[in-house]
Design an enzyme around this catalytic site. Structure first.
Site, mmCIF file in Angstrom:
data_model
loop_
_atom_site.group_PDB
_atom_site.id
_atom_site.type_symbol
_atom_site.label_atom_id
_atom_site.label_comp_id
_atom_site.label_asym_id
_atom_site.label_seq_id
_atom_site.Cartn_x
_atom_site.Cartn_y
_atom_site.Cartn_z
ATOM 1 N N SER A 59 -2.003 5.629 -9.120
ATOM 2 C CA SER A 59 -1.457 6.724 -9.942
ATOM 3 C C SER A 59 -0.790 6.180 -11.196
ATOM 4 O O SER A 59 -1.003 6.699 -12.306
ATOM 5 C CB SER A 59 -0.440 7.539 -9.139
ATOM 6 N N GLY A 82 0.801 -1.218 0.000
ATOM 7 C CA GLY A 82 0.000 0.000 0.000
ATOM 8 C C GLY A 82 0.833 1.267 0.000
ATOM 9 O O GLY A 82 1.917 1.321 0.564
ATOM 10 N N GLY A 83 0.306 2.281 -0.666
ATOM 11 C CA GLY A 83 0.907 3.600 -0.618
ATOM 12 C C GLY A 83 2.103 3.832 -1.522
ATOM 13 O O GLY A 83 2.831 4.804 -1.337
ATOM 14 N N VAL A 84 2.302 2.967 -2.526
ATOM 15 C CA VAL A 84 3.467 3.147 -3.392
ATOM 16 C C VAL A 84 3.116 3.734 -4.758
ATOM 17 O O VAL A 84 3.988 3.932 -5.586
ATOM 18 C CB VAL A 84 4.256 1.822 -3.577
ATOM 19 N N GLY A 85 1.836 3.997 -5.025
ATOM 20 C CA GLY A 85 1.450 4.665 -6.261
ATOM 21 C C GLY A 85 0.865 3.776 -7.341
ATOM 22 O O GLY A 85 0.903 4.128 -8.519
ATOM 23 N N LYS A 86 0.316 2.627 -6.956
ATOM 24 C CA LYS A 86 -0.272 1.726 -7.961
ATOM 25 C C LYS A 86 -1.401 2.389 -8.721
ATOM 26 O O LYS A 86 -1.476 2.299 -9.953
ATOM 27 C CB LYS A 86 -0.795 0.451 -7.288
ATOM 28 N N ASP A 102 -9.290 -1.721 -5.591
ATOM 29 C CA ASP A 102 -8.990 -1.077 -4.312
ATOM 30 C C ASP A 102 -10.279 -0.625 -3.638
ATOM 31 O O ASP A 102 -11.051 0.136 -4.220
ATOM 32 C CB ASP A 102 -8.082 0.123 -4.567
#
Length: 106
Positions: free
Chosen positions: A42, A36-40, A64
């Site tokens: 985006s 989580g939180g790595v920019g998938k 998600d």
């Protein structure tokens, strides 16, 4: 999977990626997954926009539960593909309600 052309996603001249130059209907399935939180979301949205810019009819699907793909595209998404405005019918997006889908198949 890395694109073979540095211009594929970068700022270079727009070129069709290798998978779009074959005979017959080209297909590409790209699955972006990571913690989580790595920019998938985006990156998925950006990849979809870039492919549509190159002329590929593209569908971006998010599973998600946060439904942030709709936020990123500034539109309300559902479990059905919706055309993203301003893409000439080349970019579609949808957000799958995974809980509902799992209940459907129990």
């Amino acid at each position: 999977c890395r694109p073979r052309s540095s211009a594929f996603l970068g700022g270079g001249p727009a070129r069709r990626p290798p998978m779009m130059t074959t005979l017959g209907p080209p297909r590409l399935l790209a699955c972006l997954r990571a913690q989580g939180g790595v920019g998938k979301t985006s990156m998925s949205g950006a990849l979809g926009v870039r492919l549509a810019d190159l002329g590929a009819k593209t569908l971006v699907v998010s599973t998600d539960p946060a439904h942030s793909l709709g936020d990123a595209l500034a539109m309300k998404l559902s479990g059905d593909p919706l055309e993203v405005d301003g893409t000439g019918g080349l970019l579609y997006a949808m957000e799958v309600d995974t809980d509902r889908a799992l209940r459907k198949f129990k």
